[in-house]
Motif scaffolding. Structure first.
Motif, PDB file in Angstrom:
ATOM      1  N   MET A  29       1.726  -6.607   5.824  1.00 51.86           N
ATOM      2  CA  MET A  29       1.412  -5.247   5.378  1.00 51.86           C
ATOM      3  C   MET A  29       1.533  -4.267   6.544  1.00 51.86           C
ATOM      4  SD  MET A  29      -1.947  -5.708   2.968  1.00 51.86           S
ATOM      5  CE  MET A  29      -2.074  -7.104   1.845  1.00 51.86           C
TER       6      MET A  29
ATOM      7  N   CYS B  83       2.355  -2.209  -0.773  1.00 47.47           N
ATOM      8  CA  CYS B  83       3.249  -2.871   0.176  1.00 47.47           C
ATOM      9  C   CYS B  83       4.027  -4.008  -0.501  1.00 47.47           C
ATOM     10  CB  CYS B  83       2.461  -3.413   1.361  1.00 47.47           C
ATOM     11  SG  CYS B  83       1.799  -2.146   2.466  1.00 47.47           S
TER      12      CYS B  83
ATOM     13  N   ILE C  11       4.971  -3.246   7.498  1.00 43.67           N
ATOM     14  CA  ILE C  11       5.522  -2.182   6.646  1.00 43.67           C
ATOM     15  C   ILE C  11       4.885  -0.838   6.981  1.00 43.67           C
ATOM     16  CG2 ILE C  11       5.671  -1.325   4.267  1.00 43.67           C
ATOM     17  CD1 ILE C  11       5.892  -4.260   3.363  1.00 43.67           C
ATOM     18  N   LEU C  12       3.552  -0.817   7.045  1.00 42.33           N
ATOM     19  CA  LEU C  12       2.833   0.433   7.259  1.00 42.33           C
ATOM     20  C   LEU C  12       3.107   1.032   8.637  1.00 42.33           C
ATOM     21  CD1 LEU C  12      -0.643  -0.540   5.752  1.00 42.33           C
ATOM     22  CD2 LEU C  12       1.023   1.019   4.735  1.00 42.33           C
TER      23      LEU C  12
ATOM     24  N   ARG D 287       7.957  -4.688  -0.645  1.00 40.05           N
ATOM     25  CA  ARG D 287       8.520  -5.978  -0.253  1.00 40.05           C
ATOM     26  C   ARG D 287       9.452  -6.554  -1.316  1.00 40.05           C
ATOM     27  NH1 ARG D 287       4.716 -11.166   1.497  1.00 40.05           N
ATOM     28  NH2 ARG D 287       6.074 -11.984   3.130  1.00 40.05           N
TER      29      ARG D 287
ATOM     30  N   THR E 169       7.657   3.800   6.349  1.00 45.97           N
ATOM     31  CA  THR E 169       6.438   4.343   5.745  1.00 45.97           C
ATOM     32  C   THR E 169       6.032   5.656   6.407  1.00 45.97           C
ATOM     33  OG1 THR E 169       5.652   2.106   5.263  1.00 45.97           O
ATOM     34  CG2 THR E 169       4.021   3.871   5.215  1.00 45.97           C
TER      35      THR E 169
END
Length: 316
Positions: free
Chosen positions: A171, A124, A174-175, A128, A181
């Motif tokens: 994190m 991640c 993002i996930l 970033r 993702t």
């Protein structure tokens, strides 16, 4: 509707062992690089198999360019811990972590998810930084991927305040974003891999916040005969017919008809497994079929051939 894999920033490639997961991960990197994207390809289990796909030696933790547009790195828990301590706690290290590494192993054993968070955190973090357009991960096989993907969520639920809490939050941002993702599951058109894939895709949806972006079926056999041709072979394949034809042509045709029968049987069986897979996968998720490569090729040539097949499947 899942995001196209060429628009993602982080793509995990997983699947049952023996399905060609690593080869497909390398082929995916080649496909994305051919579209002009800058790709970071990461091997999580550090076996060195991804390096073979590019005819290079294991690059280690620091990314190394292995093909135009593709950099390769191998995950290393101690190196990831060292980077974390340097970036977030401003702790400089020279040489081995020594006792600290042993203490970390003790804590990681006692608290499941700690090692996984270092791995996912590194991936991640690369997203970033935006040094690459996409990070492709040769992730653990079906038995371990859920724990890795769910680790930030699990720790986020346990830790309510502080540095770790704030880090797992970004994190998860993002996930959990399906536009950034996704997971690609690799399987083969056989009973056990298909069964595990159905179970895995259900677990990904239920136990993680990561979206399922595609299911890749590797080693799909071509359709050699039409339905009408199969019916003709079935009639001619009777022992009396084979014996009559062999006598008339002066050659034993037994192996010819046995081979045709085997090809038809495999096609029908594998078609049934593919149908079952399609029934259990969200219809919005692409089901990508990659051909069985009958000839032996060097690993780099194999990944290039599969990258071309990926393009044909995904761009149609």
């Amino acid at each position: 509707m899942p995001q196209r894999i060429d628009a993602l920033e982080l793509l995990f490639v997983t699947g049952k062992g023996g399905t060609g997961k690593t080869t497909v991960a390398a082929a995916t990197a080649r496909y994305l690089a051919a579209k002009g994207l800058k790709v970071l390809l990461c091997e999580v289990d550090a076996k060195g198999e991804l390096a073979l796909a590019f005819d290079v030696t294991d690059p280690g933790f620091e990314p190394k360019e292995v093909a135009p547009g593709i950099s390769l790195m191998s995950m290393d828990t101690e190196s990831s811990l060292r980077e974390y301590l340097r970036l977030y706690l401003k702790v400089p290290f020279v040489g081995s972590l020594g006792p600290l590494a042993k203490a970390f192993d003790f804590v990681a054993t006692a608290a499941p998810g700690v090692k996984e968070i270092l791995t996912v955190g590194k991936l991640c973090y690369e997203v970033r930084l935006h040094r690459y357009d996409v990070v492709v991960v040769d992730a653990p096989a079906t038995g371990h991927i859920i724990g890795q993907l769910a680790a930030p969520q699990a720790i986020n639920e346990l830790v309510k305040v502080g540095l770790i809490r704030s880090q797992t939050e970004w994190m998860l941002d993002i996930l959990s974003d399906p536009l950034r993702t996704g997971v690609m599951v690799v399987t083969t058109p056989e009973e056990m891999p298909v069964t595990e894939t159905i179970e895995l895709t259900a677990s990904i949806t239920a136990a993680t916040t990561v979206a399922l972006s595609a299911v890749v079926v590797n080693r799909v056999l071509p359709g050699r005969f039409s339905v009408r041709e199969e019916e003709v072979f079935e009639r001619l394949g009777a022992p009396s017919s084979v014996a009559s034809l062999s006598a008339r042509l002066g050659a034993d045709l037994t192996e010819v008809f046995e081979g045709a029968s085997l090809a038809v049987g495999l096609r029908k069986s594998r078609s049934q497994h593919l149908s079952r897979l399609r029934e259990h996968i969200d219809s919005a998720v692409p089901l990508v079929l990659l051909p069985n490569l009958f000839e032996d090729h060097p690993p780099s040539a194999t990944t290039q051939l599969l990258a071309t097949s990926l393009e044909l499947e995904l761009e149609q």
